[in-house]
Design an enzyme around this catalytic site. Structure first.
Site, PDB file in Angstrom:
ATOM      1  N   MET A 235      48.776  45.606  40.353  1.00 59.75           N
ATOM      2  CA  MET A 235      49.664  46.121  39.440  1.00 59.75           C
ATOM      3  C   MET A 235      49.422  45.663  38.008  1.00 59.75           C
ATOM      4  O   MET A 235      49.629  46.783  37.103  1.00 59.75           O
ATOM      5  CB  MET A 235      51.044  45.889  39.788  1.00 59.75           C
ATOM      6  CG  MET A 235      51.402  46.449  41.189  1.00 59.75           C
ATOM      7  SD  MET A 235      53.099  45.962  41.597  1.00 59.75           S
ATOM      8  CE  MET A 235      53.900  47.222  42.618  1.00 59.75           C
ATOM      9  N   GLU A 236      49.259  44.531  37.864  1.00 61.52           N
ATOM     10  CA  GLU A 236      48.856  44.105  36.547  1.00 61.52           C
ATOM     11  C   GLU A 236      47.663  44.645  36.013  1.00 61.52           C
ATOM     12  O   GLU A 236      47.492  45.106  34.777  1.00 61.52           O
ATOM     13  CB  GLU A 236      48.566  42.588  36.471  1.00 61.52           C
ATOM     14  CG  GLU A 236      50.196  41.834  36.356  1.00 61.52           C
ATOM     15  CD  GLU A 236      49.919  40.549  35.921  1.00 61.52           C
ATOM     16  OE1 GLU A 236      50.434  40.309  34.742  1.00 61.52           O
ATOM     17  OE2 GLU A 236      49.389  39.425  36.447  1.00 61.52           O
TER      18      GLU A 236
ATOM     19  N   HIS B 137      57.788  44.782  47.274  1.00 64.98           N
ATOM     20  CA  HIS B 137      56.784  44.903  48.215  1.00 64.98           C
ATOM     21  C   HIS B 137      57.354  45.835  49.184  1.00 64.98           C
ATOM     22  O   HIS B 137      58.191  45.005  50.257  1.00 64.98           O
ATOM     23  CB  HIS B 137      56.103  43.630  48.658  1.00 64.98           C
ATOM     24  CG  HIS B 137      54.663  43.832  49.305  1.00 64.98           C
ATOM     25  ND1 HIS B 137      53.788  43.035  49.512  1.00 64.98           N
ATOM     26  CD2 HIS B 137      54.382  45.126  49.758  1.00 64.98           C
ATOM     27  CE1 HIS B 137      52.900  43.413  50.026  1.00 64.98           C
ATOM     28  NE2 HIS B 137      52.899  44.723  50.313  1.00 64.98           N
TER      29      HIS B 137
ATOM     30  N   ARG C 252      54.621  42.907  29.400  1.00 66.44           N
ATOM     31  CA  ARG C 252      53.416  42.263  28.755  1.00 66.44           C
ATOM     32  C   ARG C 252      53.653  42.280  27.367  1.00 66.44           C
ATOM     33  O   ARG C 252      54.083  42.895  26.500  1.00 66.44           O
ATOM     34  CB  ARG C 252      52.217  43.010  29.123  1.00 66.44           C
ATOM     35  CG  ARG C 252      51.894  43.173  30.420  1.00 66.44           C
ATOM     36  CD  ARG C 252      50.541  43.819  30.975  1.00 66.44           C
ATOM     37  NE  ARG C 252      49.415  43.079  30.373  1.00 66.44           N
ATOM     38  CZ  ARG C 252      48.892  41.786  30.982  1.00 66.44           C
ATOM     39  NH1 ARG C 252      49.524  41.543  32.281  1.00 66.44           N
ATOM     40  NH2 ARG C 252      48.046  41.279  30.632  1.00 66.44           N
TER      41      ARG C 252
ATOM     42  N   VAL D 279      50.358  42.304  43.230  1.00 65.61           N
ATOM     43  CA  VAL D 279      50.780  41.621  42.007  1.00 65.61           C
ATOM     44  C   VAL D 279      49.549  42.006  40.998  1.00 65.61           C
ATOM     45  O   VAL D 279      49.588  42.589  39.975  1.00 65.61           O
ATOM     46  CB  VAL D 279      51.307  40.430  41.737  1.00 65.61           C
ATOM     47  CG1 VAL D 279      51.496  39.895  40.306  1.00 65.61           C
ATOM     48  CG2 VAL D 279      52.697  40.528  42.442  1.00 65.61           C
TER      49      VAL D 279
ATOM     50  N   GLY E 266      50.776  38.971  30.592  1.00 67.34           N
ATOM     51  CA  GLY E 266      52.004  38.978  31.533  1.00 67.34           C
ATOM     52  C   GLY E 266      52.967  38.276  31.241  1.00 67.34           C
ATOM     53  O   GLY E 266      52.871  36.816  31.206  1.00 67.34           O
TER      54      GLY E 266
ATOM     55  N   PHE F 191      48.167  43.210  53.614  1.00 67.20           N
ATOM     56  CA  PHE F 191      47.994  43.258  52.063  1.00 67.20           C
ATOM     57  C   PHE F 191      48.788  42.078  51.712  1.00 67.20           C
ATOM     58  O   PHE F 191      50.022  42.350  51.809  1.00 67.20           O
ATOM     59  CB  PHE F 191      47.892  44.442  51.566  1.00 67.20           C
ATOM     60  CG  PHE F 191      47.404  44.632  50.257  1.00 67.20           C
ATOM     61  CD1 PHE F 191      46.055  44.057  50.028  1.00 67.20           C
ATOM     62  CD2 PHE F 191      48.295  44.903  49.131  1.00 67.20           C
ATOM     63  CE1 PHE F 191      45.555  44.160  48.594  1.00 67.20           C
ATOM     64  CE2 PHE F 191      47.950  45.112  47.735  1.00 67.20           C
ATOM     65  CZ  PHE F 191      46.393  44.808  47.684  1.00 67.20           C
ATOM     66  N   ALA F 192      48.554  40.856  51.060  1.00 69.50           N
ATOM     67  CA  ALA F 192      49.160  40.163  50.367  1.00 69.50           C
ATOM     68  C   ALA F 192      50.092  40.527  49.181  1.00 69.50           C
ATOM     69  O   ALA F 192      49.658  41.220  48.467  1.00 69.50           O
ATOM     70  CB  ALA F 192      48.392  38.915  50.033  1.00 69.50           C
ATOM     71  N   THR F 193      51.284  40.008  49.175  1.00 67.17           N
ATOM     72  CA  THR F 193      52.066  40.263  47.885  1.00 67.17           C
ATOM     73  C   THR F 193      51.677  39.907  46.572  1.00 67.17           C
ATOM     74  O   THR F 193      51.433  40.416  45.678  1.00 67.17           O
ATOM     75  CB  THR F 193      53.338  39.710  48.062  1.00 67.17           C
ATOM     76  OG1 THR F 193      54.126  40.358  49.172  1.00 67.17           O
ATOM     77  CG2 THR F 193      54.436  39.988  46.711  1.00 67.17           C
TER      78      THR F 193
END
Length: 152
Positions: A60-61, A87, A133, A57, A80, A51-53
């Site tokens: 999470m957003e 991570h 945000r 993100v 944002g 799973f890519a960072t």
């Protein structure tokens, strides 16, 4: 685009109460399956098929957006502005990553929203984040963005 099933929340006008009605403690949850297309190797953020960072993100957003969904005044959206992401653990293809965001503070008359986010793959906490945000007027924000690089 991060997630076709989640990106509808980004940049969308969310109707409802005034931004000052957002309460500390509000929670939002978003999940995504780690598919081959969401790995570091696939998105170009690394060479391994985990799973890519950047995908972390995005989820999470999305969880932050869920926490305030339906709570912004007509014509408002949130964008944002700052993230501090850690991570912590790799997630293999096939596992589901779930992010839970909690509103930790509301400042500037309800325009600045702060969140604490934790993401898990059902085995480990894979990431944490402090997120900021800002509530903006949707049409003004888009007008400024669309005017970039154009001449009068």
């Amino acid at each position: 685009m991060c997630y076709p099933t989640l990106t509808h929340m980004h940049g969308l006008r969310l109707g409802g109460m005034a931004e000052s009605e957002i309460q500390v403690g509000a929670v939002g949850v978003a999940s995504v399956v780690c598919e081959e297309s969401r790995t570091a190797a696939a998105v170009g953020s690394g060479t391994v098929p985990v799973f890519a960072t950047p995908e972390l993100v995005c989820v999470m957003e999305a969880a932050c957006c869920k926490a305030i969904e339906g709570k912004l005044a007509e014509g408002k959206t949130s964008v944002g502005t700052k993230m501090s992401v850690e991570h912590k653990s790799a997630t293999r293809v096939g596992l589901t990553v779930t992010a839970t965001a909690t509103v930790t503070d509301v400042q500037k008359g309800g325009r600045l929203l702060l969140f604490s986010v934790e993401a898990s793959d059902g085995i480990d906490v894979v990431g944490t984040c402090e997120c900021e945000r800002f509530v903006v007027d949707s049409s003004k924000f888009l007008a400024r963005a669309m005017a970039k690089g154009t001449s009068d």
